[in-house]
Scaffold this motif. Structure first.
Motif, mmCIF file in Angstrom:
data_model
loop_
_atom_site.group_PDB
_atom_site.id
_atom_site.type_symbol
_atom_site.label_atom_id
_atom_site.label_comp_id
_atom_site.label_asym_id
_atom_site.label_seq_id
_atom_site.Cartn_x
_atom_site.Cartn_y
_atom_site.Cartn_z
ATOM 1 N N SER C 69 -12.442 -3.303 4.105
ATOM 2 C CA SER C 69 -11.780 -2.003 4.231
ATOM 3 C C SER C 69 -10.524 -2.148 5.085
ATOM 4 C CB SER C 69 -12.720 -0.984 4.877
ATOM 5 O OG SER C 69 -12.628 -1.080 6.282
ATOM 6 N N LEU C 70 -9.616 -1.223 4.922
ATOM 7 C CA LEU C 70 -8.389 -1.255 5.721
ATOM 8 C C LEU C 70 -8.332 -0.015 6.608
ATOM 9 C CD1 LEU C 70 -5.772 -2.621 3.201
ATOM 10 C CD2 LEU C 70 -6.476 -3.659 5.326
ATOM 11 N N GLU C 71 -9.482 0.317 7.172
ATOM 12 C CA GLU C 71 -9.534 1.538 7.973
ATOM 13 C C GLU C 71 -8.666 1.441 9.225
ATOM 14 O OE1 GLU C 71 -13.517 2.958 8.802
ATOM 15 O OE2 GLU C 71 -13.760 3.181 6.625
ATOM 16 N N ASP C 72 -8.665 0.244 9.866
ATOM 17 C CA ASP C 72 -7.690 0.099 10.954
ATOM 18 C C ASP C 72 -6.566 -0.818 10.479
ATOM 19 O OD1 ASP C 72 -10.589 -0.861 12.707
ATOM 20 O OD2 ASP C 72 -9.615 -2.045 11.140
ATOM 21 N N PRO C 73 -5.488 -0.235 9.998
ATOM 22 C CA PRO C 73 -4.417 -1.037 9.419
ATOM 23 C C PRO C 73 -3.660 -1.825 10.490
ATOM 24 C CG PRO C 73 -3.759 1.258 9.518
ATOM 25 C CD PRO C 73 -5.179 1.207 9.981
ATOM 26 N N CYS C 74 -3.011 -2.875 10.017
ATOM 27 C CA CYS C 74 -2.141 -3.630 10.921
ATOM 28 C C CYS C 74 -1.050 -2.699 11.410
ATOM 29 C CB CYS C 74 -1.523 -4.811 10.165
ATOM 30 S SG CYS C 74 -0.191 -5.615 11.059
ATOM 31 N N PRO C 75 -0.932 -2.533 12.724
ATOM 32 C CA PRO C 75 0.029 -1.562 13.229
ATOM 33 C C PRO C 75 1.478 -1.969 12.995
ATOM 34 C CG PRO C 75 -0.972 -2.762 15.049
ATOM 35 C CD PRO C 75 -1.660 -3.209 13.795
ATOM 36 N N VAL C 76 1.683 -3.238 12.729
ATOM 37 C CA VAL C 76 3.051 -3.735 12.621
ATOM 38 C C VAL C 76 3.551 -3.706 11.178
ATOM 39 C CG1 VAL C 76 4.508 -5.747 13.009
ATOM 40 C CG2 VAL C 76 2.730 -5.163 14.655
ATOM 41 N N GLU C 87 -3.952 -4.581 -2.488
ATOM 42 C CA GLU C 87 -4.078 -5.159 -3.823
ATOM 43 C C GLU C 87 -4.998 -6.380 -3.801
ATOM 44 O OE1 GLU C 87 -0.407 -6.333 -6.007
ATOM 45 O OE2 GLU C 87 0.091 -4.217 -5.575
ATOM 46 N N VAL C 88 -4.762 -7.242 -2.796
ATOM 47 C CA VAL C 88 -5.578 -8.445 -2.679
ATOM 48 C C VAL C 88 -7.048 -8.076 -2.527
ATOM 49 C CG1 VAL C 88 -6.075 -10.454 -1.222
ATOM 50 C CG2 VAL C 88 -3.701 -9.798 -1.679
ATOM 51 N N LEU C 89 -7.294 -7.038 -1.747
ATOM 52 C CA LEU C 89 -8.677 -6.646 -1.471
ATOM 53 C C LEU C 89 -9.219 -5.669 -2.498
ATOM 54 C CD1 LEU C 89 -8.343 -6.119 2.381
ATOM 55 C CD2 LEU C 89 -9.277 -8.107 1.215
ATOM 56 N N GLY C 90 -8.363 -5.265 -3.428
ATOM 57 C CA GLY C 90 -8.790 -4.290 -4.420
ATOM 58 C C GLY C 90 -9.000 -2.918 -3.828
ATOM 59 N N LEU C 91 -8.145 -2.540 -2.885
ATOM 60 C CA LEU C 91 -8.297 -1.238 -2.240
ATOM 61 C C LEU C 91 -7.037 -0.405 -2.425
ATOM 62 C CD1 LEU C 91 -9.757 -2.399 1.172
ATOM 63 C CD2 LEU C 91 -11.008 -1.102 -0.559
ATOM 64 N N GLN C 92 -7.244 0.901 -2.430
ATOM 65 C CA GLN C 92 -6.112 1.808 -2.483
ATOM 66 C C GLN C 92 -5.683 2.109 -1.043
ATOM 67 O OE1 GLN C 92 -5.354 2.261 -5.670
ATOM 68 N NE2 GLN C 92 -3.405 3.128 -5.016
ATOM 69 N N VAL C 93 -4.407 1.955 -0.756
ATOM 70 C CA VAL C 93 -3.958 2.197 0.617
ATOM 71 C C VAL C 93 -3.049 3.413 0.652
ATOM 72 C CG1 VAL C 93 -2.813 1.210 2.620
ATOM 73 C CG2 VAL C 93 -4.040 -0.269 1.031
ATOM 74 N N GLU C 94 -3.419 4.349 1.524
ATOM 75 C CA GLU C 94 -2.514 5.490 1.711
ATOM 76 C C GLU C 94 -1.361 5.029 2.578
ATOM 77 O OE1 GLU C 94 -4.737 8.764 3.441
ATOM 78 O OE2 GLU C 94 -6.472 8.051 2.308
ATOM 79 N N SER C 95 -0.175 5.384 2.197
ATOM 80 C CA SER C 95 0.966 4.960 3.016
ATOM 81 C C SER C 95 1.006 5.820 4.272
ATOM 82 C CB SER C 95 2.263 5.121 2.224
ATOM 83 O OG SER C 95 2.471 6.479 1.961
ATOM 84 N N SER C 96 1.225 5.155 5.399
ATOM 85 C CA SER C 96 1.283 5.895 6.657
ATOM 86 C C SER C 96 2.657 5.698 7.275
ATOM 87 C CB SER C 96 0.202 5.402 7.601
ATOM 88 O OG SER C 96 0.409 4.021 7.820
ATOM 89 N N GLU C 97 3.020 6.673 8.048
ATOM 90 C CA GLU C 97 4.343 6.643 8.668
ATOM 91 C C GLU C 97 4.406 5.592 9.761
ATOM 92 O OE1 GLU C 97 6.802 9.988 9.690
ATOM 93 O OE2 GLU C 97 7.958 8.141 9.855
ATOM 94 N N LYS C 98 5.514 4.905 9.866
ATOM 95 C CA LYS C 98 5.717 3.915 10.923
ATOM 96 C C LYS C 98 5.807 4.620 12.272
ATOM 97 C CE LYS C 98 9.264 0.861 12.727
ATOM 98 N NZ LYS C 98 10.599 0.305 12.569
ATOM 99 N N MET C 99 5.092 4.075 13.262
ATOM 100 C CA MET C 99 5.148 4.639 14.601
ATOM 101 C C MET C 99 6.042 3.755 15.468
ATOM 102 S SD MET C 99 3.095 7.281 14.458
ATOM 103 C CE MET C 99 2.370 7.761 16.024
ATOM 104 N N VAL C 100 6.643 4.365 16.455
ATOM 105 C CA VAL C 100 7.427 3.564 17.409
ATOM 106 C C VAL C 100 7.069 4.003 18.828
ATOM 107 C CG1 VAL C 100 9.412 3.040 15.940
ATOM 108 C CG2 VAL C 100 9.358 5.170 17.230
ATOM 109 N N ALA C 101 7.314 3.091 19.755
ATOM 110 C CA ALA C 101 7.073 3.421 21.165
ATOM 111 C C ALA C 101 8.254 4.226 21.689
ATOM 112 C CB ALA C 101 6.905 2.153 21.985
ATOM 113 N N SER C 102 7.958 5.087 22.637
ATOM 114 C CA SER C 102 8.992 5.967 23.145
ATOM 115 C C SER C 102 8.765 6.181 24.635
ATOM 116 C CB SER C 102 8.882 7.290 22.380
ATOM 117 O OG SER C 102 9.922 8.131 22.728
#
Lengths: 442, 322, 272
Positions: C69-76, C87-102
């Motif tokens: 599962s990709l429940e905790d995605p790579c933050p980078v 795709e490699v894992l055969g999973l559908q991934v919801e696109s998430s917005e890039k976060m930045v430090a502030s």
């Protein structure tokens, strides 16, 4: 006679006791006092006053919260001006109660003379009563750490205390506050000791004093000559003899185990200043509201020992001793070896400020850290026998293994290693940083 | 910001330090070598000065070059490179050609010191790394030792070399007094035991070097060679001869005591000194090289991290509870 | 001639024996490894920053393949990369917005006066052992760069006594957040450029005394916000990025310039 001292490590920095022969003076009540709410190690107190409250000398300003905590009292009559966060001597920002005194400029001596002496039958005192009185008076260790005295005097029942050591070593350069107390208030100290003696069965009292205070040794020997259970122990002058573990080793040749407390070897150590405060608390019903501060350093025209109410700002001392403000580069509270720097001239004197020292750049210049050349001096002088060079390298590399942690937690931050380092490495700062890393992990 | 406002310095305790510094230590060590160098000049003439000047210039020069190149900070004027240069000169024959000195300096500074990360990081004594490198790579140049007071370029073997090749009988003419004063063939700095001792005594007094290492080093060599001398005086030279010949004094007093490559604790230093002495004696008595001081020290340098790790000082409070 | 033959035979024999040993060992101790682990590792950014909480990219890859599962995605990694990994894992991934430090501070040395000449170890935590702050404001960025040191992507640098973060270089790994002893670094979505650059919870007058661009808790921003996205609590404004629409009205109305638009920072505050 071979003088006693601790064996492992230690250094002998220049003593510079400029104010050793100067009698304790009395200050005046300053125009405004900032009484810090937390002057002890342990749980923070609860503030009892608000802006505008009129307070009398001796009123409780902030009340101890729980057992390991300590009361704070109003040192003068006055009005609470404000409660604010303010930088302390030592750089921390802490809550302070600002008091505008009713009689600014009044000599503190005359204030003290207003207190009435009351004879106490020491033999009739109950142990719990003694501890309660000490706790109520807000006493903390006045040597610098600020651990509540009543907690220290209440060891768990499984520890038998057979020895009480009075710490008159005052091994730090410049400081003479305890030295003067021992000379001028020796009878008061002995009466204070007698109260503590009541707390434990058959306890032997040793007063450890370094040999560079020959007059204090003599005075106290005179004062205790009729006491069977009190003995003055002259010690070889060596830093850090005033550290609890080193003092116990020097006086009794007992070694406090690593991570242990003095009570593990049946000893309690009390500072001279604390004893004077105990005397005041019993015979004058006076809580801890003032302390003797040594004013010294290389930019002062005249050094001195001065009794001031707690909360007196440093700027008052600067004015009183006519110190050229523009020459001050380092403002140190406590001794130069373990004392902390401060950045505000308005920071107040607290229960634990044994000295306020003023330095310019000529004595202590700051140099960059150079690579360690492995001379091993830091290890040779470490009173705790730590492999300082290796441990600090590991901290620097952020590689704090369990082994290293054991070493770090045993560091007493005495500063001997940094003092002797030819490469100007900030070894103590790294050690403290290592402790910080461990704290963050927990 | 208000310019007139003066800021107080904030720093961790302690607020004071001794006046010692790295460069002060290095320069003091260099200065204490002057008497020994003076004897060398007296014995070997201006050639000794030439070698000394070249090694000093090359060593500081290489350090300066590397300081431009590496990412970490190198203070090439802190006296450590100069000291390396001086000690390197003392380890070479006064007849050394300039290219040998150039290679030796490069090896000392580059391979001996900076590849490990600069001052304080090197495991092996840079000077001895260089010397062992040269002995192995250029055995011919490093066995042509100028004869004392010859000043004409004629060379001969060192007393230890004579001992190794011709046996103990060939040594009958050498007097111990001459050896102690330095009237023998050898490298620039190793010949005069007494002047080296004089300089080192000052360093011990200043606590820049630990007395344990040289005392145990020389003592072990003395005892070990003495045992064999007592067993068979016709095959083995006497221990006093061993004490004053070769690089034992410079090795024990200035090389083995190098702060960076010797152990940190007293216990470690004791083992280190004995180990150095043992290996020196073994190489001298049974090895194929006539001299073993530099090999012994480099070998023991390799043990220093282990000694530091397994022979720490006793920590305060390591007692049973109560 | 026989000498060389003997040498050849001895060496060859050794080679034969050891290689057969190696061959045996490789068969005997063969461990099956999911080939997808390597595929995923290849796709990951490969910075080994540790922002995901694992020891490195391959450790993370092992984790996602094992869990499936990709429940905790790579933050980078950007959403494109995550999609490929999916795709490699055969999973559908919801696109998430890039976060930045502030950084929640704009206390440059011009804004919040430097109070001391700190000469200890150059590290914020080390400085905190000597003093609680370096500037007039007790909440301000110390400006010693513990986070800069920690940033694996070179996205932070010191300027005028505060940390400046490059939104383009920042990958949102979050390594810097716990390195700040003042707790003034937080994460925000890349597209939301409006930020409150203050963390001072003192009363307005005290905060203002400590720093020219301090939030004084005047509530003007809260009133002007049409999306209910900014609230003042404890004399400090805070933006709820789920609601913020980048209208920038609060920026205009803020009297102390303590709300700023990233990339268009006002460097010296107007005198109020």
């Amino acid at each position: 006679m071979l003088l006693r001292t601790f064996k492992r490590g230690g250094i002998h920095p220049p003593e510079e006791k400029l104010s050793a022969d100067l009698a304790i003076e009395y200050g005046e009540i300053p125009g405004s006092l900032l009484v810090p709410v937390n002057q002890h190690i342990g749980k923070p107190c609860n503030v009892l006053v608000k802006k505008g409250t009129a307070v009398k000398r001796g009123d409780v300003l902030a009340e101890a919260d729980g057992f390991v905590s300590s009361n704070v009292h109003a040192p003068v009559d006055g009005k609470v001006q404000k409660i604010l966060n303010f930088p302390q001597l030592g750089g921390q920002i802490k809550e302070c109660i600002q008091i505008t005194p009713d009689n600014p400029g009044e000599s503190y001596q005359s204030v003290l003379e207003g207190d009435t002496f009351q004879e106490v039958d020491v033999d009739g005192l109950d142990r719990d009563e003694i501890r309660k009185t000490i706790a109520k008076a807000g006493l903390v260790g006045m040597g610098g750490a600020g651990f509540p005295t009543h907690v220290k005097l209440s060891p768990p029942p499984d520890k038998t205390i057979d020895t009480l050591i009075i710490n008159g070593a005052e091994c730090e350069p410049y400081i003479t506050a305890d030295h003067r107390l021992m000379i001028e208030k020796s009878d008061e100290l002995v009466r204070g000791i007698k109260i503590l003696q009541k707390l434990f069965d058959d306890v032997m009292i040793y007063i450890g004093i370094e040999e560079n205070k020959a007059d204090a040794i003599e005075t106290l020997e005179q004062a205790t000559k009729d006491e069977v259970k009190m003995k003055v122990i002259p010690l070889k002058t060596k830093y850090p003899q005033g550290g609890e573990k080193q003092l116990i080793k020097a006086v009794l040749n007992r070694e406090v185990p690593s991570k242990g407390l003095p009570m593990d070897v049946g000893v309690i150590v009390q500072n001279v200043g604390t004893l004077k405060a105990i005397y005041d608390a019993f015979f004058y019903q006076r809580p801890l509201m003032e302390r003797v501060v040594t004013v010294s350093g290389n930019v002062v025209k005249r050094a001195g020992n001065i009794l001031v109410p707690i909360g007196t700002p440093v700027s008052y001392l600067i004015e009183k001793y006519e110190i050229d403000k523009s020459r001050i580069k380092r403002l140190v509270s406590g001794g130069p070896m373990m004392g902390r720097t401060s950045y505000s001239f308005e920071s107040p004197v607290s229960k634990t400020s044994s000295a306020v020292l003023f330095f310019d750049d000529s004595v202590y210049d700051t140099r960059d850290e150079n690579p360690c050349i492995r001379c091993g001096n830091c290890i040779a002088v470490c009173p705790m026998g730590l492999p300082v060079a290796q441990v600090t390298e590991m901290i620097k590399a952020n590689n704090v293994t369990p082994d290293i942690k054991n070493y770090i937690m045993d560091c007493i931050e005495c500063g001997s290693c940094s003092y002797v380092c030819p490469a100007d490495r900030r070894l103590v700062h790294w050690m403290r940083f290592g402790k910080n890393i461990i704290n963050r992990e927990n | 910001m208000d310019a007139s406002k003066q800021l107080l310095v904030m720093d961790s305790s302690p607020q004071g330090r001794v006046t010692e510094s790295t460069s002060k230590i290095m320069n003091t060590v260099s200065l204490t070598l002057i008497p020994a160098l003076a004897v060398s000049v007296w014995v070997f003439g201006w050639d000794a000065v030439r070698v000394l000047a070249l090694t000093s210039v090359f060593c500081v020069g290489f350090e300066w070059l590397l300081s431009k190149w590496v990412s970490y900070k190198i203070d090439y004027m802190d006296g450590s490179a100069l000291l390396t240069g001086i000690l390197l000169a003392m380890n070479l024959p006064s007849s050394s050609p300039w290219w040998l000195i150039l290679i030796g300096s490069l090896v000392a500074i580059g391979l001996g010191k900076q590849v490990f990360g600069g001052l304080g990081q090197n495991i092996f004594n840079p000077v001895l790394v260089s010397r062992t490198f040269l002995i192995i790579s250029f055995p011919v140049e490093l066995s042509l030792w100028p004869k004392p007071f010859a000043y004409d370029g004629s060379t001969g073997a060192t007393p230890l070399g004579v001992l190794k090749t011709e046996g103990v009988g060939a040594l009958s003419g050498t007097s111990i007094g001459d050896l102690a004063m330095g009237q023998m063939g050898g490298s620039v700095g190793e010949i005069s035991a007494l002047t080296l001792l004089l300089g080192a005594a000052y360093l011990i007094y200043k606590q820049y070097i630990a007395w344990e290492v040289p005392a145990l080093f020389i003592g072990t060599v003395f005892v070990f060679t003495g045992i064999f001398y007592l067993i068979d005086p016709t095959t083995y030279a006497d221990p006093v001869f061993h004490m004053f010949t070769g690089g034992l004094f410079i090795g024990a007093l200035y090389m083995a005591t190098d702060m960076v490559t010797s152990p940190l604790t007293k216990k470690g230093r004791i083992v280190f000194g004995i180990g150095c002495g043992f290996f020196t004696a073994v190489i001298r008595l049974f090895g194929s090289y006539p001299e073993g001081v530099s090999f012994a020290i480099v070998l023991m340098n390799g043990f220093v991290p282990l000694l530091d790790k397994y022979l720490p000082d006793k920590k305060f409070g390591m007692v049973k509870n109560g | 001639m026989p000498d060389i033959v003997i040498a050849g035979l001895v060496l060859g024999g050794f080679a034969l024996i050891s290689s057969s040993g190696l061959l045996y060992a490789s068969k005997k101790f063969y461990v099956y490894e999911d080939p997808r682990i390597e595929e995923v590792t290849e796709l990951l950014p490969g910075a080994n920053c540790g922002g995901c909480g694992f020891a490195g990219c391959s450790a993370y890859a092992e984790h996602v393949v094992k869990e499936g599962s990709l429940e905790d995605p790579c933050p980078v990694a950007d959403s494109e990369t995550m999609a490929k990994i999916g795709e490699v894992l055969g999973l559908q991934v919801e696109s998430s917005e890039k976060m930045v430090a502030s950084l929640m501070c704009h206390g440059t040395v011009q804004n919040s006066e430097l109070m001391m000449d700190y000469e200890g170890i150059e590290d914020c935590w080390a400085a905190m052992l000597v003093a609680d702050t370096t500037k007039a404001c007790a909440f301000a960025c110390l400006g010693l760069g513990s986070c800069v040191e920690a940033c694996p992507f070179d996205a932070m640098h010191l300027e005028n006594g505060i940390v400046v973060i490059d939104d383009e270089k920042c990958t949102g790994c979050g390594i810097c957040i716990p390195t700040c002893p003042k707790n003034i670094l937080h994460m925000r979505p890349y597209s939301k450029k409006v930020t409150v650059t203050c963390n001072n919870t003192d009363k307005g007058a005290d905060a203002r005394k400590a720093c020219k661009v301090a939030c004084i808790g005047c509530m003007k921003c809260e009133k002007v916000c049409e999306d209910d996205a900014i609230h003042v609590n404890n004399f400090l404004a805070k933006i709820d990025y789920n609601k913020c629409t980048n209208c920038e009205k609060c920026v205009e109305v803020c009297p102390t310039n303590s709300i700023q638009i990233r990339g268009q920072e006002v460097h010296v505050a107007a005198d109020v």
